[in-house]
Design an enzyme around this catalytic site. Structure first.
Site, PDB file in Angstrom:
ATOM      1  CD  GLU B  34      -2.555   1.194   2.715  1.00  0.00           C
ATOM      2  OE1 GLU B  34      -1.942   0.757   3.713  1.00  0.00           O
ATOM      3  OE2 GLU B  34      -3.681   1.706   2.786  1.00  0.00           O
ATOM      4  CG  HIS B  36       2.657   3.347   3.958  1.00  0.00           C
ATOM      5  ND1 HIS B  36       2.163   2.203   3.356  1.00  0.00           N
ATOM      6  CD2 HIS B  36       2.216   3.280   5.250  1.00  0.00           C
ATOM      7  CE1 HIS B  36       1.499   1.482   4.247  1.00  0.00           C
ATOM      8  NE2 HIS B  36       1.511   2.105   5.398  1.00  0.00           N
ATOM      9  CG  ASP B  45       0.519  -1.178   6.249  1.00  0.00           C
ATOM     10  OD1 ASP B  45       1.163  -0.327   6.892  1.00  0.00           O
ATOM     11  OD2 ASP B  45      -0.590  -0.924   5.737  1.00  0.00           O
ATOM     12  CG  HIS B 120      -3.622  -2.897   5.604  1.00  0.00           C
ATOM     13  ND1 HIS B 120      -3.361  -1.652   5.093  1.00  0.00           N
ATOM     14  CD2 HIS B 120      -4.661  -3.390   4.888  1.00  0.00           C
ATOM     15  CE1 HIS B 120      -4.206  -1.402   4.092  1.00  0.00           C
ATOM     16  NE2 HIS B 120      -5.006  -2.437   3.957  1.00  0.00           N
ATOM     17  CD  GLU B 122      -7.369   0.298   5.429  1.00  0.00           C
ATOM     18  OE1 GLU B 122      -6.375  -0.181   5.997  1.00  0.00           O
ATOM     19  OE2 GLU B 122      -7.403   1.453   4.981  1.00  0.00           O
ATOM     20  CG  HIS B 178      -2.059   5.526   5.632  1.00  0.00           C
ATOM     21  ND1 HIS B 178      -1.747   4.194   5.616  1.00  0.00           N
ATOM     22  CD2 HIS B 178      -1.751   5.977   4.390  1.00  0.00           C
ATOM     23  CE1 HIS B 178      -1.282   3.853   4.434  1.00  0.00           C
ATOM     24  NE2 HIS B 178      -1.273   4.910   3.661  1.00  0.00           N
ATOM     25  CD  GLU B 183       1.616   3.153   9.003  1.00  0.00           C
ATOM     26  OE1 GLU B 183       1.063   2.042   8.989  1.00  0.00           O
ATOM     27  OE2 GLU B 183       1.531   3.976   8.050  1.00  0.00           O
TER      28      GLU B 183
END
Lengths: 261, 261, 261, 261, 261, 261
Positions: B34, B36, B45, B120, B122, B178, B183
């Site tokens: 994904e 970032h 992730d 992650h 989701e 995010h 992170e």
């Protein structure tokens, strides 16, 4: 002309006329059959999003589809867990495909604007997946203008003043609102006959570790199944919630589908 | 004897010996490919939950399975949305069945203790569904003692002092973390070569309405794809996060699987 | 500009720039977590196709996606069987849908050229099905120019001279190469720290009847799990294999995607 | 008493009596509807395994179920490819579930011994998956003694003398036998009226690169659809093949289900 | 030119020529492997629709595909129930997907006219679903002119005079015709060697309550498995039925696909 | 104690007490959202089986679950066809899995007696499949005593005298009762406010050929969507139907679950 906002109460000719042109907004309430403590009935998660949908629909001249009465499995930290008798849940794929099938059919009718009104926290991601699969398939059918709003009605209670009125002793988070002040107040405002405040069990708010364990450890859920006490619930709070949610959702839906030019 | 905590680095005889008796804890990191932001690589992730799993495993003498490198579709409010190039996601059912299949196989090996370490946001509900389907099937096979812990490592940052250190100007919620300070700091502590702080785009925190729209409205996501600015990230913060997460998760896992008698 | 060939190590902007125009070739290694005898680690089938992909990608300026780390069930005649502890396999549909989902996403990004680099014999047909389902679906989306090459890297060792160098005493077929000279030599060349030649069990090549039996008869597999002895493996052989595979695959990929006009 | 070996030709009482005790062996031929060149009909892959099954069944007093007439998608290197008119194939999951459902039903009848006789190369792995899913499910039902043999009848031609008789100019591998000497000879021995040797197209053996491309490049398949020339086919060769296959399979099946004690 | 109406007996070139232009009608018989009493074989539901298809095809110059030999689960009121040994049924989804896959392939060939000839009552709705899913998918592929007729051949016996000839003592409904006068007469006309009238068990017609119970109550089905007595069956009746069905279906198919202009 | 027969109106404690011991009978109405002509609303198929369930439940002290509000696709000969706006149907698998999931959950609660009350003809086989899959799975869980009755309430109108009262000019079959005298009369008795007799379109009964065509030929359905005229409907007829159905179903359910010893 039939004035009901409920699609199920219309004839197909009335429905056909109502949706002609594709600008009518439809609401699909998505609920659950789930325990809500000792003091409330088990179809709270259907009744509440249906009632909110109905009121918003009346305000913005929209329609309301029959609710999905069964939802995804209750999770311990948001609904107490799926181990209670009465709680009757679907596998994720079943819920996802229900949403997908209904959107595909609405598109065939000519509908292009849908609001998925969620009443059960655990449904959210399986609804999202149903929408994604449906819009993908509609693209294969050459339909690119179908739009979906998905929301959980409680997310419209954001105003600190409102929260302060609802929780004068402090708000502990939506997570543990299952069967608590929020839902109980709304039920008192809308369906008082399905609430028995005398049976409310007053218990400290549920407190969970920052992880989940499966199989569930049932003792971590307060015995009545609620995650916080409904003792502070009242009809007045319910009316306030309803007012704020209906106004907020009506204006959000208008904003998406009828933005000021 | 091979001392690696990574299952993939063991021979099957080493693995067999390690899990004999069924008390060994295994970690399965679940990530995503994904975007970032402009300043970080796309496998954040996967890298982060793997690194956390590794450190916890070293501490409590556990093992780490190969991560699931692809996850569920990025959502706008938590990951910026699934419309970015590079973000490569699975349908929910594919992720769910991956989890189900792996649990079924671990049970065949004799494993009885698994931690699903999610990296992650989701993924959560599709992991939960995979666990539920797996434990249901194991019951049909007569296996009733397989236990699973599922967690997202960031949920272990709960201490207000730690949060204050990480976000001296106030914490805005995990939702918009995010690609942000959290992170990025962890990446700086663990994989500094995959972060380029000079490319961080400083932008105000993303702000979303209390509903989602599909198809997504891309402009609602800050252009770089991050939901909050990573400008405040630092290696020191990353080390603090890592320390707190590893300690918290290690003790949670011990609490579940080896409770003091 | 980041020079990594690994998609996961790029930012989304780097990836976006790299694939612009749709001519970039992407590699997706597909492996397994599977026993490979007493002398090798269990992620051989991920490490090897990833390493080959990386080297080919460097040579032809392509990219490498994160590998699929879990594969289809080990079969007795090609992998020893799925009854070993450690071997952790997916149902066929899970693998097929993983491939399908990834191709769908790559097509969304604008990618049009994909090489599926298989490292585990049993994956082949489920990969093929995933490709077929994906290309079918892409046609519904109006995308007709997505092309996929699928290969197992060992199929590029065809030169009798090379085979004679690898197997001076005669080649017995790829079927029984599981954990034998071929894979072990490659591992010695690439990841010597994950091979312990002292633990190699020298046994006669596995010999199977021309049928399969389910449930498996475990005694038909040599006890260490390898199907032929790795005693003849060497780093030099591994380097030879790597050289031949990389050259052959690079030229095959060029041939398909950039044929001389 | 009805002496047919075909289950479909029995009454249920005859079948019930025949399988009582669970020691009767049943054969399930699995075929395809697939082009087989200009000179042969399209149900070769059903006719041949059915004929072989029938003859083995007569010899060992077994039964033959109705064949599965549709199989998995023809692949270029083994069947010419799935792009020919007439070739009519199933998705992998459909074939897998057909096998699963039939095994589940046989187990209910009391059958415990099944031979899956494959007549179409591409079916193999989807059959294997069907067996694996079925035996897994039977275990949940407490049935642990159901055994399945799966085979492709051509794998029983292993004797170099036989191969030399069939291919006096050298054997090029089963891969390219599609519609060639092997299948055509068998058809001449069994169903000569469905072969027209005058229409055989004599062409050099197909030669493929060590990878596959999707969408298929049709020109890589010889125009008639066969992968090698059937010019050398003869009834006598067909009879030899049949004799060797029947004898070999009969003895293999006895070996598995009635091993000498 | 091969004159067979059976697709399986044609070469692909013959088939290709036959269907060129898309006006050729294809029949797909859909049957079952199901008990049909003490006096008849178990593949009645395949033999009969295949024979009817063949005769109609000969009359209107159509083609007949290989039948689906396995069907949906026998129901007590229409087939005696699925508890008999020998009855070997598919899950609904397996049958549905078989129909879907075959239609998708026919469309690829260029076929546009299909008749699904059902021979097993319980198949109907799963066939219908297969057609619906297939036509939906074909629309995504831009194919809008594929038409399907679905019928059960017995529904063409509507003429009261014919019914009076078949049932001089009164007709009791198709429901209980399973293994009775209708099917037995047809078998006597077409496959007399698979009927043994001496084993017919003469029993009163089955009588069922207006509901179904699961698990089935086996005693409610007459012991031989037939739902009405076949004592009144005759070859002559079978020939009459065949004549009426073939004529009726031929004219229906012409009416749909070649309406008089 | 809450006296509602509706599960959704009970608290979980009331439900738990009610089903204790497993002898309580539960009803699950299964309906559809489907056009019912110009004169009736579209949720007829939910309202009617729910009302019948409620009355039977009151008589025999049973409970009624929330209805499934969406059903299988309307077929031309029984519901006019699925092409009408408003008719909103599920794929067969979605309905089947809804039934399966609910039964699995009821079994977990301790329920062992379920009546599936169908209100939409086309649902029948997909309900049956859901039951079969559920009971199969329950057997894997060791539950062998869960029993299900499935019925369509109109099948309880069998008495010729009753039929003569309802159809003094002759009964034409349930097939074409869609939106006709039967359903309209019931609605007049139960929900007169959702019927507008002035909008009834008087048309001759629909007449269909003995086959179905897909895509549907819409002109074959009478334009208002009803298959026979509702002109003869009356509240009195509705009350008669209700009386007969309720009595018949109550006694059938008692017969199955509480047979006289």
């Amino acid at each position: 002309m039939n004035k009901s906002v409920f699609v199920g109460e219309l004839t197909w000719k009335e429905y056909e006329a109502s949706i002609a042109g594709g600008e009518r907004v439809l609401f699909l309430p998505v609920g659950a059959l789930e325990q809500h403590g000792h003091h409330m009935c088990m179809d709270v998660d259907v009744l509440l999003p249906t009632a909110v949908s109905q009121r918003v629909a009346q305000r913005i001249d929209a329609l309301v589809l029959p609710a999905l009465h069964y939802g995804y499995k209750s999770q311990q930290k948001s609904g107490g867990g799926n181990h209670f008798p009465g709680t009757t849940s679907l596998d994720g794929a079943t819920l996802t495909h229900s949403v997908l099938d209904i959107i595909r059919e609405l598109a065939r009718h000519g509908v292009r604007r849908l609001v998925l009104m969620n009443g059960h926290y655990e449904n959210s991601m399986f609804i999202v997946e149903g929408i994604d699969l449906a819009l993908r398939e509609l693209r294969y059918a050459g339909i690119n203008d179908f739009r979906v709003v998905v929301l959980s009605y409680w997310d419209f209670i954001k105003d600190p003043d409102v929260i302060a009125q609802l929780y004068p002793d402090g708000f502990l988070g939506w997570d543990i609102e299952h069967g608590g002040v929020f839902e109980t107040s709304l039920m008192l405002a809308l369906y008082p006959e399905r609430v028995d405040m005398e049976r409310v069990v007053d218990h400290p708010p549920a407190s969970f570790p920052p992880y989940d364990v499966f199989p569930i450890i049932p003792e971590r859920t307060p015995a009545p199944g609620t995650l916080s006490s409904a003792v502070g619930a009242s009809r007045e709070k319910g009316e306030l919630i309803l007012r704020v949610c209906v106004a907020g959702i009506a204006s959000a839906v208008e904003e998406v589908f009828n933005p000021p030019s």
